[in-house]
Design a protein around this motif. Sequence first.
Motif, PDB file in Angstrom:
ATOM      1  N   LEU A 186     -34.519 -12.746 -20.561  1.00 49.04           N
ATOM      2  CA  LEU A 186     -34.634 -11.527 -21.349  1.00 49.04           C
ATOM      3  C   LEU A 186     -35.942 -10.788 -21.063  1.00 49.04           C
ATOM      4  N   GLY A 187     -37.054 -11.546 -21.018  1.00 50.88           N
ATOM      5  CA  GLY A 187     -38.344 -10.912 -20.749  1.00 50.88           C
ATOM      6  C   GLY A 187     -38.418 -10.314 -19.362  1.00 50.88           C
ATOM      7  N   GLY A 188     -37.916 -11.039 -18.359  1.00 51.06           N
ATOM      8  CA  GLY A 188     -37.930 -10.512 -17.005  1.00 51.06           C
ATOM      9  C   GLY A 188     -37.052  -9.284 -16.851  1.00 51.06           C
ATOM     10  N   THR A 189     -35.884  -9.291 -17.479  1.00 50.03           N
ATOM     11  CA  THR A 189     -34.993  -8.130 -17.415  1.00 50.03           C
ATOM     12  C   THR A 189     -35.628  -6.920 -18.082  1.00 50.03           C
ATOM     13  N   ALA A 190     -36.281  -7.144 -19.219  1.00 52.31           N
ATOM     14  CA  ALA A 190     -36.939  -6.029 -19.906  1.00 52.31           C
ATOM     15  C   ALA A 190     -38.048  -5.427 -19.055  1.00 52.31           C
ATOM     16  N   LEU A 191     -38.826  -6.275 -18.383  1.00 52.93           N
ATOM     17  CA  LEU A 191     -39.901  -5.756 -17.528  1.00 52.93           C
ATOM     18  C   LEU A 191     -39.358  -5.005 -16.317  1.00 52.93           C
ATOM     19  N   LEU A 192     -38.176  -5.365 -15.855  1.00 48.79           N
ATOM     20  CA  LEU A 192     -37.594  -4.648 -14.721  1.00 48.79           C
ATOM     21  C   LEU A 192     -37.320  -3.184 -15.057  1.00 48.79           C
ATOM     22  N   PHE A 193     -37.053  -2.896 -16.333  1.00 45.06           N
ATOM     23  CA  PHE A 193     -36.788  -1.526 -16.740  1.00 45.06           C
ATOM     24  C   PHE A 193     -38.028  -0.638 -16.665  1.00 45.06           C
ATOM     25  N   THR A 194     -39.197  -1.238 -16.469  1.00 45.25           N
ATOM     26  CA  THR A 194     -40.406  -0.410 -16.353  1.00 45.25           C
ATOM     27  C   THR A 194     -40.464   0.338 -15.030  1.00 45.25           C
ATOM     28  N   PHE A 195     -39.564   0.029 -14.094  1.00 45.20           N
ATOM     29  CA  PHE A 195     -39.482   0.826 -12.865  1.00 45.20           C
ATOM     30  C   PHE A 195     -39.139   2.279 -13.173  1.00 45.20           C
ATOM     31  N   LYS A 196     -38.375   2.474 -14.265  1.00 44.53           N
ATOM     32  CA  LYS A 196     -37.954   3.820 -14.622  1.00 44.53           C
ATOM     33  C   LYS A 196     -39.110   4.577 -15.252  1.00 44.53           C
ATOM     34  N   ARG A 197     -39.433   5.727 -14.696  1.00 48.91           N
ATOM     35  CA  ARG A 197     -40.546   6.520 -15.216  1.00 48.91           C
ATOM     36  C   ARG A 197     -40.081   7.376 -16.390  1.00 48.91           C
ATOM     37  N   PRO A 198     -40.949   7.570 -17.403  1.00 46.14           N
ATOM     38  CA  PRO A 198     -40.561   8.384 -18.563  1.00 46.14           C
ATOM     39  C   PRO A 198     -40.488   9.858 -18.208  1.00 46.14           C
ATOM     40  N   ARG A 199     -39.680  10.594 -18.945  1.00 46.63           N
ATOM     41  CA  ARG A 199     -39.562  12.039 -18.749  1.00 46.63           C
ATOM     42  C   ARG A 199     -40.479  12.757 -19.734  1.00 46.63           C
TER      43      ARG A 199
END
Length: 234
Positions: A186-199
Motif C-alpha cells: 500500500l505504501g509503495g503504491t501510494a508513493l508511485l502516484f507522486t509521479f503525477k504532477r499537480p495542476r
Amino acid sequence: MHTSASMVMGIVFSPLGLVLVFTAAITPQWREGQARLGVRSGAVEALLLLRSDGLWESCLQVEHPELKQCWPVAGPYQRDRRVLLTQGLILTSLFLCGTGIVLACIGVRCWTAIPLRGVAATGGLLVLTAGLLSLTALGVYTHNLARLGMPNPSQGVPVNPRFPQLSLRAAGSLYFGWLGSCFQVLGGTALLFTFKRPRYPTCPSCPELTACPACRSCPEISNKHDTDVYEVSC
C-alpha cells in the motif's frame, strides 16, 4: 508546500510495514506445534511439548513444569531449500524497503516548496517490490509449513517412531509478516502516484500563464504576502 495525500500515505505505511516484517523475521513463531509426551506408570497427566520455529531460531517448551529453551535453527530444517529461499527473500525485502523509505523521505522534502517527485516515486517502487518479495516468501513458507525440515518416507528417510509427531500450524510471526507486507504494498503504491504532477490554476491577469505558487510566475500572486501563497501541511 502542500504535501499530497499519496505522499503522506506512503510515508506512514512504508515504515510501518518495515517494522512489522522485521519483527516477523526475528521472532521464532512462524510455525508452532504441540504433542503430548508418553505417560509413565503412576503419572497423573502427560507432559505437553510445545515447539515453535522461525527463520533463524527455534524454541522448545515443556509445560508442567515450565521449561523453555531456544537455539539457532539447525539440522534438516536449516538446510531446507524452501527455508533458505524464504530467508533470502525476507532479507532482500528488508533492504529494499529501507532503501525505498530513505529515498521517499528525500523526495517528499516537506521542508521545501517543491518535492522531488521522481525520487519519491522511485522509493515507492522499491517499497512496492519489497512488499511483493515479502508476500512471495510468506506464501512459500505457508504453503510448505508442515513439510519444512520433516523426513520424507517416500524418499527413503526413516521416521523415528519414538519422537512425538507435532501438529504444526501457522503462528503469530506469520500474521505480522502478512500484515507488514500488505502495508508495504500500500505504501509503495501510494508513493508511485507522486509521479503525477499537480495542476495549478491559471493566472487571472495572464490566462496563458500557469499560476504556480512555488515559482510565483503570476504577478498577482507574487505581489501577495507569503502567508497567502503557501499551505503547509507536512
